[in-house]
Motif scaffolding. Structure first.
Motif, PDB file in Angstrom:
ATOM      1  N   UNK A 164      -1.211 -12.782  -1.158  1.00 52.27           N
ATOM      2  CA  UNK A 164       0.192 -12.840  -1.314  1.00 52.27           C
ATOM      3  C   UNK A 164       0.656 -11.441  -1.786  1.00 52.27           C
ATOM      4  N   UNK A 165       2.037 -11.575  -1.776  1.00 55.71           N
ATOM      5  CA  UNK A 165       2.869 -10.286  -2.523  1.00 55.71           C
ATOM      6  C   UNK A 165       2.484 -10.281  -3.899  1.00 55.71           C
ATOM      7  N   UNK A 190       3.123  -3.012  -6.860  1.00 58.46           N
ATOM      8  CA  UNK A 190       4.474  -2.691  -6.519  1.00 58.46           C
ATOM      9  C   UNK A 190       4.663  -1.329  -5.789  1.00 58.46           C
ATOM     10  N   UNK A 191       3.577  -0.475  -6.197  1.00 59.77           N
ATOM     11  CA  UNK A 191       3.552   1.034  -5.780  1.00 59.77           C
ATOM     12  C   UNK A 191       2.726   1.352  -4.764  1.00 59.77           C
ATOM     13  N   UNK A 192       2.823   1.178  -3.552  1.00 60.93           N
ATOM     14  CA  UNK A 192       1.761   1.481  -2.685  1.00 60.93           C
ATOM     15  C   UNK A 192       1.449   0.433  -1.719  1.00 60.93           C
ATOM     16  N   UNK A 193       1.522  -0.729  -2.296  1.00 60.99           N
ATOM     17  CA  UNK A 193       0.930  -2.081  -1.776  1.00 60.99           C
ATOM     18  C   UNK A 193      -0.424  -2.313  -1.535  1.00 60.99           C
ATOM     19  N   UNK A 218      -7.959  -7.520   2.294  1.00 59.53           N
ATOM     20  CA  UNK A 218      -7.936  -6.659   1.159  1.00 59.53           C
ATOM     21  C   UNK A 218      -7.978  -5.427   1.837  1.00 59.53           C
ATOM     22  N   UNK A 219      -8.834  -4.993   2.635  1.00 60.37           N
ATOM     23  CA  UNK A 219      -8.777  -3.762   3.198  1.00 60.37           C
ATOM     24  C   UNK A 219      -7.717  -3.057   3.823  1.00 60.37           C
ATOM     25  N   UNK A 220      -6.822  -3.874   4.639  1.00 63.58           N
ATOM     26  CA  UNK A 220      -5.706  -3.460   5.249  1.00 63.58           C
ATOM     27  C   UNK A 220      -4.687  -3.273   3.995  1.00 63.58           C
ATOM     28  N   UNK A 221      -4.722  -3.563   2.725  1.00 64.06           N
ATOM     29  CA  UNK A 221      -3.658  -3.152   2.065  1.00 64.06           C
ATOM     30  C   UNK A 221      -3.691  -1.676   1.578  1.00 64.06           C
ATOM     31  N   UNK A 222      -4.970  -0.964   1.964  1.00 62.38           N
ATOM     32  CA  UNK A 222      -4.929   0.534   1.789  1.00 62.38           C
ATOM     33  C   UNK A 222      -5.170   1.290   3.151  1.00 62.38           C
ATOM     34  N   UNK A 223      -3.980   2.072   3.386  1.00 64.33           N
ATOM     35  CA  UNK A 223      -4.132   2.728   5.022  1.00 64.33           C
ATOM     36  C   UNK A 223      -4.041   3.945   4.547  1.00 64.33           C
ATOM     37  N   UNK A 224      -2.915   4.798   5.055  1.00 64.03           N
ATOM     38  CA  UNK A 224      -2.662   6.017   5.178  1.00 64.03           C
ATOM     39  C   UNK A 224      -1.891   6.397   3.958  1.00 64.03           C
ATOM     40  N   UNK A 225      -1.716   5.470   2.859  1.00 61.46           N
ATOM     41  CA  UNK A 225      -1.068   5.454   1.637  1.00 61.46           C
ATOM     42  C   UNK A 225      -1.575   6.700   0.655  1.00 61.46           C
ATOM     43  N   UNK A 226      -2.700   7.293   0.796  1.00 64.94           N
ATOM     44  CA  UNK A 226      -3.058   8.384   0.107  1.00 64.94           C
ATOM     45  C   UNK A 226      -2.914   9.707   0.766  1.00 64.94           C
ATOM     46  N   UNK A 227      -2.112   9.477   2.156  1.00 68.44           N
ATOM     47  CA  UNK A 227      -1.770  10.895   2.678  1.00 68.44           C
ATOM     48  C   UNK A 227      -0.166  11.260   2.520  1.00 68.44           C
ATOM     49  N   UNK A 228      -0.104  12.385   2.313  1.00 61.37           N
ATOM     50  CA  UNK A 228      -1.044  13.611   2.372  1.00 61.37           C
ATOM     51  C   UNK A 228      -1.603  14.028   0.968  1.00 61.37           C
ATOM     52  N   UNK A 229      -1.074  13.120  -0.138  1.00 60.15           N
ATOM     53  CA  UNK A 229      -1.741  13.494  -1.587  1.00 60.15           C
ATOM     54  C   UNK A 229      -2.415  12.071  -1.945  1.00 60.15           C
ATOM     55  N   UNK A 246      -6.326   2.227  -4.719  1.00 56.32           N
ATOM     56  CA  UNK A 246      -7.107   2.215  -3.332  1.00 56.32           C
ATOM     57  C   UNK A 246      -8.449   2.702  -3.166  1.00 56.32           C
ATOM     58  N   UNK A 247      -9.264   3.354  -4.296  1.00 57.33           N
ATOM     59  CA  UNK A 247     -10.376   3.618  -4.353  1.00 57.33           C
ATOM     60  C   UNK A 247     -10.986   2.491  -4.474  1.00 57.33           C
ATOM     61  N   UNK A 248     -10.699   1.482  -5.346  1.00 63.30           N
ATOM     62  CA  UNK A 248     -11.326   0.262  -5.680  1.00 63.30           C
ATOM     63  C   UNK A 248     -11.256  -0.576  -4.435  1.00 63.30           C
TER      64      UNK A 248
END
Length: 134
Positions: free
Chosen positions: A7-8, A13-16, A63-74, A81-83
């Motif tokens: 859940x939320x 709060x930064x990047x989700x 859990x996996x979908x909470x990190x997507x292209x949030x690391x792009x371009x930096x 995200x790495x975790x």
């Protein structure tokens, strides 16, 4: 022991990205070891409401979908995200997780006394602004 529903309150709060402050995420080579540890934690006075079994399919779908292209371009400044990517890789290899409420260092150490008696793949404690290796 409960099944996880992200859940939320479990997101940064930064990047989700998955970031369940006040909890520890443990990864085990298989579901049997994870269930065994979860039962031992509950038998040692951890509330069953504070222990979540997280099978590989739930890691991959929630859990996996909470990190997507949030690391792009930096890349992100944090390690969240790495975790999540590390959990994803382990889940793809069949590893099962436990998410355990650990509001303080004492609770985390009591938990790890049980965890260290079995093979585990990864143990992370989420604190405000810090992901701690256990």
């Amino acid at each position: 022991m409960k099944h996880l529903v992200v859940n939320s309150h479990m997101l940064s709060s930064v990047g989700g990205a998955f970031y369940p402050t006040g909890y520890s995420m443990l990864m085990f080579p298989n579901g049997e070891i994870a269930r065994q540890v979860g039962k031992r934690l509950i038998d040692s006075d951890v509330s069953g409401d504070d222990v979540y079994l997280v099978p590989p399919d739930e890691i991959l779908s929630q859990i996996a979908p909470t990190v997507h292209d949030g690391d792009s371009p930096l890349p992100s400044a944090g390690t969240d995200g790495a975790t999540v990517r590390a959990y994803t890789k382990l889940a793809r290899d069949g590893h099962t997780g436990l998410l355990v409420k650990t509001p303080d260092a004492k609770a985390a150490e009591r938990m790890m006394e049980i965890v260290r008696t079995v093979p585990y793949s990864m143990a992370q404690r989420y604190r405000t602004l810090v992901i701690e290796d256990l």
